[in-house]
Design a protein around this motif. Structure first.
Motif, PDB file in Angstrom:
ATOM      1  N   VAL A   1       0.828  -1.205   0.000  1.00  0.00           N
ATOM      2  CA  VAL A   1       0.000   0.000   0.000  1.00  0.00           C
ATOM      3  C   VAL A   1       0.859   1.250   0.000  1.00  0.00           C
ATOM      4  O   VAL A   1       0.617   2.201  -0.763  1.00  0.00           O
ATOM      5  CB  VAL A   1      -0.953  -0.014   1.214  1.00  0.00           C
ATOM      6  CG1 VAL A   1      -1.654   1.323   1.361  1.00  0.00           C
ATOM      7  CG2 VAL A   1      -1.973  -1.128   1.068  1.00  0.00           C
TER       8      VAL A   1
ATOM      9  N   TYR B   1       2.554   1.860  -3.512  1.00  0.00           N
ATOM     10  CA  TYR B   1       1.698   2.339  -4.594  1.00  0.00           C
ATOM     11  C   TYR B   1       1.001   3.658  -4.266  1.00  0.00           C
ATOM     12  O   TYR B   1       0.436   4.277  -5.160  1.00  0.00           O
ATOM     13  CB  TYR B   1       0.698   1.253  -4.983  1.00  0.00           C
ATOM     14  CG  TYR B   1       1.337   0.274  -5.937  1.00  0.00           C
ATOM     15  CD1 TYR B   1       1.146   0.390  -7.307  1.00  0.00           C
ATOM     16  CD2 TYR B   1       2.187  -0.713  -5.480  1.00  0.00           C
ATOM     17  CE1 TYR B   1       1.759  -0.479  -8.187  1.00  0.00           C
ATOM     18  CE2 TYR B   1       2.816  -1.583  -6.352  1.00  0.00           C
ATOM     19  CZ  TYR B   1       2.596  -1.461  -7.717  1.00  0.00           C
ATOM     20  OH  TYR B   1       3.221  -2.313  -8.589  1.00  0.00           O
ATOM     21  N   GLU B   2       1.062   4.091  -3.004  1.00  0.00           N
ATOM     22  CA  GLU B   2       0.595   5.440  -2.699  1.00  0.00           C
ATOM     23  C   GLU B   2       1.487   6.488  -3.348  1.00  0.00           C
ATOM     24  O   GLU B   2       1.023   7.563  -3.735  1.00  0.00           O
ATOM     25  CB  GLU B   2       0.564   5.657  -1.184  1.00  0.00           C
ATOM     26  CG  GLU B   2      -0.657   5.077  -0.494  1.00  0.00           C
ATOM     27  CD  GLU B   2      -0.623   5.329   1.000  1.00  0.00           C
ATOM     28  OE1 GLU B   2       0.344   5.971   1.459  1.00  0.00           O
ATOM     29  OE2 GLU B   2      -1.545   4.888   1.692  1.00  0.00           O
TER      30      GLU B   2
ATOM     31  N   THR C   1      -2.549   1.786  -9.849  1.00  0.00           N
ATOM     32  CA  THR C   1      -2.266   1.988  -8.427  1.00  0.00           C
ATOM     33  C   THR C   1      -3.512   1.829  -7.556  1.00  0.00           C
ATOM     34  O   THR C   1      -3.399   1.376  -6.417  1.00  0.00           O
ATOM     35  CB  THR C   1      -1.668   3.383  -8.204  1.00  0.00           C
ATOM     36  OG1 THR C   1      -2.544   4.385  -8.726  1.00  0.00           O
ATOM     37  CG2 THR C   1      -0.314   3.495  -8.889  1.00  0.00           C
TER      38      THR C   1
ATOM     39  N   GLU D   1      -3.644  -0.464  -4.429  1.00  0.00           N
ATOM     40  CA  GLU D   1      -3.916   0.195  -3.153  1.00  0.00           C
ATOM     41  C   GLU D   1      -5.023  -0.506  -2.376  1.00  0.00           C
ATOM     42  O   GLU D   1      -4.997  -0.551  -1.140  1.00  0.00           O
ATOM     43  CB  GLU D   1      -4.305   1.650  -3.417  1.00  0.00           C
ATOM     44  CG  GLU D   1      -4.618   2.459  -2.199  1.00  0.00           C
ATOM     45  CD  GLU D   1      -3.381   2.993  -1.504  1.00  0.00           C
ATOM     46  OE1 GLU D   1      -3.516   3.567  -0.428  1.00  0.00           O
ATOM     47  OE2 GLU D   1      -2.277   2.801  -2.046  1.00  0.00           O
TER      48      GLU D   1
END
Length: 467
Positions: A179, A182-183, A228, A232
């Motif tokens: 997470v 990909y943030e 993403t 996410e």
């Protein structure tokens, strides 16, 4: 490039008096009512999307899906929720009870908070007040979604740690790393929209797409964001933290009853949140599609009509989530992380630099330096940006090919060993094609110790393989 330069000038920030939506005619009790309506809207959407996902995947796999509970099986999700409420809620003996209970509350709460800044429609009349169909807005509203998503990670890692078990801890670490990774790419994809609109207010971004949706000039940012947002939300093919074949369910393995249902609820609310943000940033938000907006002088665009268009666009993304789950297999964890860190983030950075140069040249930040090529005029900063990006891309490609060729040459020269020890790394590893297993070492074992008896036989008469 010439087409892009002619399109982008139309994306100027609209001349609005306020930097955000106007809530001057919105009393506090009306804001409370809107918060309750958003909560109910998300709960009903979650009940429907679970049924929708089961039905669509059932049709894709040539089976009916839920069709017993209620008309067309619509009440199946409600029945599952009631079952979760009535199940026994077990807490592991080794768990930290306070954190074990707090983790699902953090995940579920943060999922709802993100939806506060999403504009569901234009200004409409509610109980005699003209108010935006939005709970809150401020000049940096989009950053709230990224901030809340970062806080939501605590729910995942605390759930894995507080369970007092190995597999939930591994699932929590893997999910948190995924997470957070990909943030970064998601935030970079949204930077291009900030540059186009000149604002981070969601209402201003929607207003800036009155003539052209940002998906047209920001198609690359949109593609990166779609990738993403799937990573996410831990959805297939990227649900690597919940790989049942290796992690037995991931960070919520030890959870049951309503605490597990809260994680389940948070996952689907997060899906709606990232879909709503994509609709707001790239697809014009609540604005009607281009052909519909031309009918009868925008008759179907303002007021409560915006909720209809916004919901339709958001559910189109939800169908993509379901479609991916029913079509693609799970990816490998190391490949997915390598794709995010070594490809998405660098390429998105280069894209943001290019967009910044384009917008700067259009606004006259670099003067009036023009170069004529083949009868067309190009600003010098644009050409410099393209040259730099091309050099970096070619250099990265050459470096990657060189390292790959060296690796293949080294492997071809040495070759895999013919005899391998399956326990060399501490755990059994199957042999590769062309390899044979090393014979295990043998050690003397007392017959009486192995059988549990105390025979008078010689304890060194038999041997057993080690490992």
């Amino acid at each position: 490039m010439t087409t892009l330069l002619t399109v982008l000038p139309d994306l100027a920030v609209p001349a609005l008096d306020n930097p955000k939506a106007d809530f001057s005619d919105t009393p506090w009790w009306l804001s409370l009512i809107k918060a309750v309506l958003i909560f109910v809207y998300l709960l009903i959407s979650t009940l429907l999307v679970i049924w929708f996902e089961r039905r669509v995947i059932g049709r894709m796999q040539q089976r009916p899906g839920p069709n017993r509970t209620g008309p067309f099986g619509l009440l199946q999700t409600l029945a599952d929720g009631m079952k979760s409420m009535l199940k026994e809620d077990v807490t592991p003996a080794a768990a930290d009870r306070l954190i074990f209970t707090l983790a699902p509350l953090i995940a579920a709460t943060m999922a709802f908070v993100s939806f506060a800044i999403i504009p569901l429609g234009d200004r409409a009349s509610m109980f005699g007040h003209l108010t935006p169909l939005q709970l809150a807005d401020f000049p940096v509203a989009v950053l709230l979604v990224l901030a809340v998503a970062s806080v939501g990670v605590y729910g995942i890692i605390l759930a894995g740690w507080s369970s007092g078990s190995t597999y939930p801890l591994l699932g929590g670490l893997r999910s948190t790393a995924q997470v957070i990774s990909y943030e970064i790419a998601m935030g970079l994809a949204l930077v291009a929209v900030f540059i186009y609109s000149g604002s981070m207010s969601t209402s201003q971004i929607v207003a800036g797409q009155a003539s052209l949706w940002y998906i047209a000039p920001g198609l690359f940012s949109f593609a990166v964001y779609v990738v993403t947002m799937v990573g996410e939300t831990n959805r297939l093919p990227f649900d690597l933290a919940e790989g049942e074949g290796e992690l037995t369910g991931g960070f919520h393995t030890e959870y049951g009853s309503m605490r597990f249902a809260m994680f389940f609820l948070a996952e689907y609310i997060n899906m709606f949140t990232v879909s709503a943000l994509a609709t707001t940033m790239f697809l014009g938000g609540w604005q009607a599609p281009p052909l519909v907006s031309l009918i009868n002088d925008n008759m179907f665009s303002g007021g409560w009509w915006g909720v209809l268009w916004f919901t339709a666009k958001m559910w189109a993304f939800m169908f993509v989530f379901v479609w991916l789950r029913g079509s693609l297999p799970r990816t490998r964890y190391d490949q997915f992380m390598r794709f995010g860190w070594k490809f998405l983030i660098p390429v998105t950075l280069l894209w943001v630099v290019l967009v910044a140069f384009i917008r700067g040249a259009q606004n006259g930040w670099f003067g009036d330096s023009i170069v004529t090529i083949a009868g067309r005029n190009f600003p010098v900063p644009i050409l410099v940006a393209i040259a730099v990006i091309a050099i970096l891309a070619l250099g990265g490609s050459w470096l990657y090919d060189t390292r790959r060729a060296d690796k293949e040459e080294t492997e071809a020269a040495t070759g895999p060993p013919n005899v391998v020890d399956p326990f060399a790394g501490g755990y059994p590893v199957p042999p590769l094609p062309g390899q044979t297993l090393k014979e295990p070492e043998r050690r003397p074992v007392a017959v009486g110790a192995r059988t549990g008896g105390t025979s008078g036989a010689d304890p060194h008469t038999e041997e057993e393989p080690r490992g």
